[in-house]
Write a protein that holds these residues in place. Sequence first.
Motif, PDB file in Angstrom:
ATOM      1  N   PHE A   1      25.798  38.157  16.420  1.00  0.00           N
ATOM      2  CA  PHE A   1      26.875  37.771  17.824  1.00  0.00           C
ATOM      3  C   PHE A   1      26.773  39.411  18.461  1.00  0.00           C
ATOM      4  CE2 PHE A   1      30.636  37.381  19.644  1.00  0.00           C
ATOM      5  CZ  PHE A   1      30.138  36.016  21.419  1.00  0.00           C
ATOM      6  N   TYR A   2      27.973  40.345  17.950  1.00  0.00           N
ATOM      7  CA  TYR A   2      28.555  41.403  18.566  1.00  0.00           C
ATOM      8  C   TYR A   2      26.452  42.166  18.837  1.00  0.00           C
ATOM      9  CZ  TYR A   2      28.584  47.119  18.242  1.00  0.00           C
ATOM     10  OH  TYR A   2      28.134  48.463  18.613  1.00  0.00           O
ATOM     11  N   PHE A   3      25.263  42.441  18.583  1.00  0.00           N
ATOM     12  CA  PHE A   3      24.652  42.842  19.372  1.00  0.00           C
ATOM     13  C   PHE A   3      24.121  42.003  20.076  1.00  0.00           C
ATOM     14  CE2 PHE A   3      24.799  45.041  15.311  1.00  0.00           C
ATOM     15  CZ  PHE A   3      24.684  46.435  15.111  1.00  0.00           C
ATOM     16  N   ALA A   4      24.398  40.765  19.657  1.00  0.00           N
ATOM     17  CA  ALA A   4      23.656  39.779  20.980  1.00  0.00           C
ATOM     18  C   ALA A   4      24.054  40.557  22.910  1.00  0.00           C
ATOM     19  CB  ALA A   4      23.736  38.500  20.510  1.00  0.00           C
ATOM     20  N   VAL A   5      25.188  39.790  22.472  1.00  0.00           N
ATOM     21  CA  VAL A   5      26.084  40.428  23.764  1.00  0.00           C
ATOM     22  C   VAL A   5      26.519  41.778  24.005  1.00  0.00           C
ATOM     23  CG1 VAL A   5      28.866  40.666  24.073  1.00  0.00           C
ATOM     24  CG2 VAL A   5      27.718  38.403  22.691  1.00  0.00           C
ATOM     25  N   LEU A   6      26.377  42.437  23.295  1.00  0.00           N
ATOM     26  CA  LEU A   6      26.463  44.062  23.869  1.00  0.00           C
ATOM     27  C   LEU A   6      24.910  44.921  24.522  1.00  0.00           C
ATOM     28  CD1 LEU A   6      28.128  46.165  23.371  1.00  0.00           C
ATOM     29  CD2 LEU A   6      28.802  44.207  22.617  1.00  0.00           C
ATOM     30  N   THR A   7      24.018  43.933  23.975  1.00  0.00           N
ATOM     31  CA  THR A   7      22.588  44.020  24.506  1.00  0.00           C
ATOM     32  C   THR A   7      22.936  43.750  26.186  1.00  0.00           C
ATOM     33  OG1 THR A   7      21.884  43.513  22.820  1.00  0.00           O
ATOM     34  CG2 THR A   7      19.917  43.272  24.739  1.00  0.00           C
ATOM     35  N   LEU A   8      24.077  42.789  26.286  1.00  0.00           N
ATOM     36  CA  LEU A   8      23.795  41.831  27.725  1.00  0.00           C
ATOM     37  C   LEU A   8      24.377  43.455  28.712  1.00  0.00           C
ATOM     38  CD1 LEU A   8      25.118  38.737  27.493  1.00  0.00           C
ATOM     39  CD2 LEU A   8      23.157  39.285  28.144  1.00  0.00           C
ATOM     40  N   ALA A   9      25.252  44.218  28.225  1.00  0.00           N
ATOM     41  CA  ALA A   9      25.629  44.929  28.404  1.00  0.00           C
ATOM     42  C   ALA A   9      24.222  46.426  29.446  1.00  0.00           C
ATOM     43  CB  ALA A   9      26.363  46.331  28.000  1.00  0.00           C
ATOM     44  N   ASN A  10      23.071  46.228  28.771  1.00  0.00           N
ATOM     45  CA  ASN A  10      22.552  47.532  28.868  1.00  0.00           C
ATOM     46  C   ASN A  10      21.790  47.243  30.361  1.00  0.00           C
ATOM     47  OD1 ASN A  10      22.004  47.803  26.319  1.00  0.00           O
ATOM     48  ND2 ASN A  10      20.068  47.257  25.555  1.00  0.00           N
ATOM     49  N   TYR A  11      21.301  45.268  30.624  1.00  0.00           N
ATOM     50  CA  TYR A  11      21.398  44.882  32.026  1.00  0.00           C
ATOM     51  C   TYR A  11      22.376  45.954  33.012  1.00  0.00           C
ATOM     52  CZ  TYR A  11      18.489  41.886  29.727  1.00  0.00           C
ATOM     53  OH  TYR A  11      17.156  41.010  28.702  1.00  0.00           O
ATOM     54  N   GLY A  12      23.082  46.238  32.834  1.00  0.00           N
ATOM     55  CA  GLY A  12      24.596  46.266  34.348  1.00  0.00           C
ATOM     56  C   GLY A  12      24.140  47.899  34.273  1.00  0.00           C
ATOM     57  N   GLY A  13      23.062  49.048  33.570  1.00  0.00           N
ATOM     58  CA  GLY A  13      23.247  50.034  34.299  1.00  0.00           C
ATOM     59  C   GLY A  13      21.797  49.747  34.788  1.00  0.00           C
ATOM     60  N   THR A  14      20.761  48.854  34.266  1.00  0.00           N
ATOM     61  CA  THR A  14      19.742  49.261  34.695  1.00  0.00           C
ATOM     62  C   THR A  14      19.734  48.506  36.115  1.00  0.00           C
ATOM     63  OG1 THR A  14      18.520  49.069  32.527  1.00  0.00           O
ATOM     64  CG2 THR A  14      17.290  48.218  34.401  1.00  0.00           C
ATOM     65  N   ILE A  15      20.394  47.266  36.500  1.00  0.00           N
ATOM     66  CA  ILE A  15      20.142  46.539  37.874  1.00  0.00           C
ATOM     67  C   ILE A  15      21.296  47.260  38.613  1.00  0.00           C
ATOM     68  CG2 ILE A  15      21.336  44.494  38.473  1.00  0.00           C
ATOM     69  CD1 ILE A  15      20.992  42.639  36.053  1.00  0.00           C
ATOM     70  N   ALA A  16      22.272  48.151  38.029  1.00  0.00           N
ATOM     71  CA  ALA A  16      23.313  48.562  39.341  1.00  0.00           C
ATOM     72  C   ALA A  16      22.142  49.640  39.764  1.00  0.00           C
ATOM     73  CB  ALA A  16      23.857  50.074  38.595  1.00  0.00           C
ATOM     74  N   GLY A  17      20.932  50.499  39.020  1.00  0.00           N
ATOM     75  CA  GLY A  17      20.310  51.825  39.104  1.00  0.00           C
ATOM     76  C   GLY A  17      19.341  50.851  40.081  1.00  0.00           C
ATOM     77  N   TRP A  18      19.193  50.078  40.161  1.00  0.00           N
ATOM     78  CA  TRP A  18      17.206  49.121  40.497  1.00  0.00           C
ATOM     79  C   TRP A  18      17.970  48.746  41.997  1.00  0.00           C
ATOM     80  CZ3 TRP A  18      16.330  43.921  43.271  1.00  0.00           C
ATOM     81  CH2 TRP A  18      15.354  44.274  43.474  1.00  0.00           C
ATOM     82  N   ALA A  19      19.193  47.781  42.093  1.00  0.00           N
ATOM     83  CA  ALA A  19      19.107  47.600  43.097  1.00  0.00           C
ATOM     84  C   ALA A  19      20.548  48.125  43.928  1.00  0.00           C
ATOM     85  CB  ALA A  19      21.223  46.255  42.790  1.00  0.00           C
ATOM     86  N   SER A  20      20.101  49.729  43.991  1.00  0.00           N
ATOM     87  CA  SER A  20      21.162  50.451  44.831  1.00  0.00           C
ATOM     88  C   SER A  20      20.639  51.030  46.174  1.00  0.00           C
ATOM     89  CB  SER A  20      21.591  51.338  43.901  1.00  0.00           C
ATOM     90  OG  SER A  20      22.747  51.576  43.445  1.00  0.00           O
ATOM     91  N   TYR A  21      18.600  50.540  45.450  1.00  0.00           N
ATOM     92  CA  TYR A  21      17.480  50.525  46.808  1.00  0.00           C
ATOM     93  C   TYR A  21      17.894  53.108  46.389  1.00  0.00           C
ATOM     94  CZ  TYR A  21      14.188  50.258  49.376  1.00  0.00           C
ATOM     95  OH  TYR A  21      12.677  50.805  50.838  1.00  0.00           O
ATOM     96  N   ASN A  22      17.545  53.473  45.932  1.00  0.00           N
ATOM     97  CA  ASN A  22      18.257  54.834  45.294  1.00  0.00           C
ATOM     98  C   ASN A  22      16.972  55.284  43.843  1.00  0.00           C
ATOM     99  OD1 ASN A  22      19.437  57.684  44.506  1.00  0.00           O
ATOM    100  ND2 ASN A  22      20.781  56.977  45.664  1.00  0.00           N
ATOM    101  N   LYS A  23      16.443  56.373  44.708  1.00  0.00           N
ATOM    102  CA  LYS A  23      15.049  56.963  43.533  1.00  0.00           C
ATOM    103  C   LYS A  23      15.722  57.058  42.352  1.00  0.00           C
ATOM    104  CE  LYS A  23      13.028  59.376  45.909  1.00  0.00           C
ATOM    105  NZ  LYS A  23      11.766  59.932  46.792  1.00  0.00           N
ATOM    106  N   TRP A  24      16.635  58.243  43.216  1.00  0.00           N
ATOM    107  CA  TRP A  24      17.320  58.712  41.272  1.00  0.00           C
ATOM    108  C   TRP A  24      18.622  58.061  40.797  1.00  0.00           C
ATOM    109  CZ3 TRP A  24      15.128  62.204  41.729  1.00  0.00           C
ATOM    110  CH2 TRP A  24      14.389  63.129  42.631  1.00  0.00           C
ATOM    111  N   ALA A  25      18.862  56.974  41.709  1.00  0.00           N
ATOM    112  CA  ALA A  25      19.993  55.941  40.379  1.00  0.00           C
ATOM    113  C   ALA A  25      19.326  54.619  39.840  1.00  0.00           C
ATOM    114  CB  ALA A  25      20.593  55.358  41.743  1.00  0.00           C
ATOM    115  N   LEU A  26      17.717  54.353  40.333  1.00  0.00           N
ATOM    116  CA  LEU A  26      17.099  53.825  39.291  1.00  0.00           C
ATOM    117  C   LEU A  26      16.538  54.552  37.875  1.00  0.00           C
ATOM    118  CD1 LEU A  26      14.772  51.423  38.803  1.00  0.00           C
ATOM    119  CD2 LEU A  26      12.919  52.062  40.552  1.00  0.00           C
ATOM    120  N   LEU A  27      16.207  55.789  37.991  1.00  0.00           N
ATOM    121  CA  LEU A  27      15.717  56.620  37.520  1.00  0.00           C
ATOM    122  C   LEU A  27      16.960  56.812  35.999  1.00  0.00           C
ATOM    123  CD1 LEU A  27      13.786  59.593  38.925  1.00  0.00           C
ATOM    124  CD2 LEU A  27      13.239  58.196  36.967  1.00  0.00           C
TER     125      LEU A  27
END
Length: 399
Positions: free
Chosen positions: A151-177
């Motif tokens: 359960f710990y790994f299943a929930v913590l995996t969702l935190a991966n999306y935080g950084g990825t979505i933050a980079g993509w949603a920022s509309y900034n090529k450096w943030a995306l990388l």
Amino acid sequence: MKEIVVAILDFPATKWLFLVLVLVMPLASLLTWAERRQSAMMQDRLGPNRANIGPIRLMGILHFVADAVKMIFKEDFIPASVHRGLFALAPVLALAPVLIAFAIIPFGPTIYPDLLTSTIDPIQLATNPGAPEFANAIRMQMFSIDFGLIFYFAVLTLANYGGTIAGWASYNKWALLGGLRSSSQMMSYEVAMGLALMGAFLVTGSLEPGHIVAHGATASMSPANPANWLWLWQPVGFVLFFTAAIAETKRAPFDIPEGEPEIIGYFVEYSGIRWGMFFLAEFIEIVFISAVIATVFFGGYQVPFLDVDGFRVGGYIDPNGVSTSGWVLHLPHWVVSSLQFAAFGAKVVLLAMFQLLVRWTLPRFRADQLMNLGWKLLLPLSLANIMVTALIKLIFMGS
């Protein structure tokens, strides 16, 4: 009336609020000060010392209060081209999974309100747990299930999306990388983290953190015996898990996703309280990783040689799995529980301070070194640890 109060205190949401508001958030906030203070001592600087309320300075502790006030009232600037929905969701995804994952942590012993001033009979507790005096029990764990660490790994995996979505949603090529590099790092080291804990599973036969704390590595010793904690039975697994966990939290020397000399971080377009949520999530992850390591490898809330009825030196384990005989210093239940609460908190604090020490001791890895460490060193060592542990258990433990 007593039953209603006990039911409220034993309600998972009540225990979660107690853990987060009394231990996690205050400790994470103080760690923001401790990191600056510790780095100053290591670099022969003064460190934080200016924030004050009148003449009260408290060695700079008030700096984290000043930081919080600044982030709350700072302008929350949102660039025009961002995806507003995902831009707002990303900080929540970075912070919420860590707080949810605390549900599996046994942060204290089971409390029996009817016996607070009495010394508990361990044999009675083991043989007749349904007795009336044990009826109103409050277990200091919100979520107890066999697949607890999964359960710990299943929930913590969702935190991966935080950084990825933050980079993509920022509309900034450096943030995306930066977001892509963050997600690749977290996913890479999660593999080594999971495999590092498989050795602990082979030894204890359980993935439930509460069971690991309550029983230790073997039934032939008391769970309060430090020799029965998994740091001694799984030293390689402990080192591997700790290393991978630091990389998972993107802390130095693994902080490439945020490393200004290499690339702009994934939250470059964030400001104000949204940026503060990313910042706070990092320190809450430090507390959580410390809690997991304390639980799995250092006995959790167990105090050395402190059984449910008091301190015991010597003796043996009877057929019911209870420590008996030996020299015993009997203590009332409230004293035993208080010591165990304090022990859990002390272990978490010491492990968190060690992570801060690593932060200011080792230089940052390059991106290729980071991936090589995860895939070419930690992963093979984790697999080797599983095979060696299984072989030892088969030969010496009979199953």
